[in-house]
Design an enzyme around this catalytic site. Sequence first.
Site, short mmCIF file in Angstrom:
data_model
loop_
_atom_site.label_atom_id
_atom_site.label_comp_id
_atom_site.label_asym_id
_atom_site.label_seq_id
_atom_site.Cartn_x
_atom_site.Cartn_y
_atom_site.Cartn_z
N HIS A 20 0.86 -1.19 0.00
CA HIS A 20 0.00 0.00 0.00
C HIS A 20 0.89 1.23 0.00
O HIS A 20 1.29 1.73 1.05
CB HIS A 20 -0.92 -0.04 1.23
CG HIS A 20 -1.92 1.08 1.29
ND1 HIS A 20 -3.06 1.01 2.07
CD2 HIS A 20 -1.95 2.31 0.71
CE1 HIS A 20 -3.74 2.14 1.96
NE2 HIS A 20 -3.08 2.94 1.13
N HIS A 22 1.19 4.88 -2.53
CA HIS A 22 0.75 5.66 -3.71
C HIS A 22 1.98 6.33 -4.28
O HIS A 22 2.63 7.11 -3.56
CB HIS A 22 -0.27 6.72 -3.29
CG HIS A 22 -1.49 6.15 -2.62
ND1 HIS A 22 -2.66 5.93 -3.28
CD2 HIS A 22 -1.69 5.74 -1.33
CE1 HIS A 22 -3.56 5.42 -2.44
NE2 HIS A 22 -3.00 5.29 -1.24
N HIS A 200 -9.71 1.14 -0.87
CA HIS A 200 -9.60 1.79 0.43
C HIS A 200 -10.98 1.73 1.08
O HIS A 200 -11.98 2.11 0.46
CB HIS A 200 -9.20 3.25 0.26
CG HIS A 200 -7.74 3.48 -0.07
ND1 HIS A 200 -7.11 2.86 -1.10
CD2 HIS A 200 -6.81 4.27 0.54
CE1 HIS A 200 -5.84 3.27 -1.13
NE2 HIS A 200 -5.63 4.12 -0.15
N GLU A 203 -11.10 3.60 6.46
CA GLU A 203 -10.02 4.51 6.90
C GLU A 203 -10.71 5.62 7.69
O GLU A 203 -10.63 5.66 8.91
CB GLU A 203 -9.26 5.07 5.68
CG GLU A 203 -8.16 6.06 6.04
CD GLU A 203 -7.52 6.73 4.80
OE1 GLU A 203 -8.09 6.66 3.70
OE2 GLU A 203 -6.43 7.33 4.97
N ASP A 281 1.81 4.07 2.71
CA ASP A 281 0.75 4.92 2.13
C ASP A 281 1.31 6.07 1.29
O ASP A 281 1.45 5.93 0.07
CB ASP A 281 -0.18 5.43 3.23
CG ASP A 281 -1.59 5.73 2.72
OD1 ASP A 281 -1.89 5.43 1.55
OD2 ASP A 281 -2.42 6.25 3.51
N ASP A 282 1.62 7.20 1.92
CA ASP A 282 2.15 8.38 1.23
C ASP A 282 3.36 8.87 2.01
O ASP A 282 3.30 9.90 2.71
CB ASP A 282 1.07 9.47 1.17
CG ASP A 282 -0.16 8.99 0.42
OD1 ASP A 282 -0.11 8.95 -0.83
OD2 ASP A 282 -1.15 8.62 1.07
N1 HPA Z 1 -6.64 7.50 1.40
C1 HPA Z 1 -7.36 7.72 0.30
N2 HPA Z 1 -6.84 8.12 -0.83
C2 HPA Z 1 -5.52 8.32 -0.89
C3 HPA Z 1 -4.72 8.11 0.19
C4 HPA Z 1 -5.30 7.67 1.41
O1 HPA Z 1 -4.65 7.45 2.45
N3 HPA Z 1 -3.46 8.40 -0.20
C5 HPA Z 1 -3.51 8.74 -1.49
N4 HPA Z 1 -4.77 8.71 -1.93
ZN ZN Z 2 -3.75 4.82 0.57
#
Ligand code: HPA
Ligand code: ZN
Length: 345
Positions: A20, A22, A200, A203, A281-282
Amino acid sequence: MMSVSTPLELALGMPKAELHVHIEGTLEPELAFALARRNGVTLPYPDEASLQAAYDFDNLQRFLDLYYACADVLRTRADFRDLMTAYLARAAADGVIHAEIFFDPQTHTARGIPLATLLGGLEDGLVEGQLRWGISGRLILCFLRHLSEDECLACLDEAEPLLGRIHGFGLDSSERGHPPSKFARLFARCRALGKPLVAHAGEEGPPEYITEALDVLGVHRIDHGVRAVDDPEVLARLAREGVPLTVCPLSNTRLCVFREMAEHSLPRLIAAGVKVTINSDDPAYFGGYLNDNIRAVQAAFGFDAATWYRLARNSFEASFATDAEKAGWIARLDGFFRQRGALPA
Ligand code: HPA
Ligand code: ZN
């Protein structure tokens, strides 16, 4: 004398998969400004320090607004290659040997960048990562859920001629108000293509979104899913059916899904028997890459060696690789722990 590795040393050094991440979320301020200069693009911040200072998010949308603004510096095939190579260098340093990497084509095609350009650049980076660091990488195309289903169907139309280069499909962006069921037709088409599917869910959204992603979209993994603990039936189902969750601890605390790491649902998910993996994630926006997530988790929860072994093993088992690839990676993981006298019984 034999030196005994601590659980943290094992977790940092062990071979692992990242499932996971991006690619747009790996854009570090330094590269963002270098690409802005290269392409004659103006970022909404004067310098790296002021951009970094804006990384103070109180929810997902605040982050997404900045994430989409920064993506504007990505213009050419070389830009996407450089972005991918920079991520893979950092991942390799953290012991990542396999990565399944999300990309958001609609963020770029809406700005007039052809899908073939960005896909070509990302693949150039994957080839370099394989040659330089031996990392195996796959690309998962994510649809933006804040857009209409028709816009996402048009994106799939555009991707169809390039399907051999896309490993799977996912769903990301603003979760609240955009339930998985909004994309039933889109995912029915993706299912018919026979590709691995993720979404997703859970969250910021409720546990019902996890159920919808499984029952309406037919996904094979849930990205985040950390709010499953709010519904004992959803939690029990995930464990019973072996549905993997790709959990991103630093992301969740940075976006205030949990106030602090000590409150994160990760230990409850593990205790319930859910197939959990840890991911970044990011990483450019949330304070770090995979091993930074591991350090933060270990500082809060002090997991033992067997738990770290299980988390790494889950990352391989939950991957969308072949059984032969998974077996090879798990053998490497076993070798790593055995060599250090730490292979769990
Ligand atoms: N959640 C939803 N969309 C996203 C995320 C995330 O953590 N990171 C990049 N796009
Ligand atoms: Zn994500």
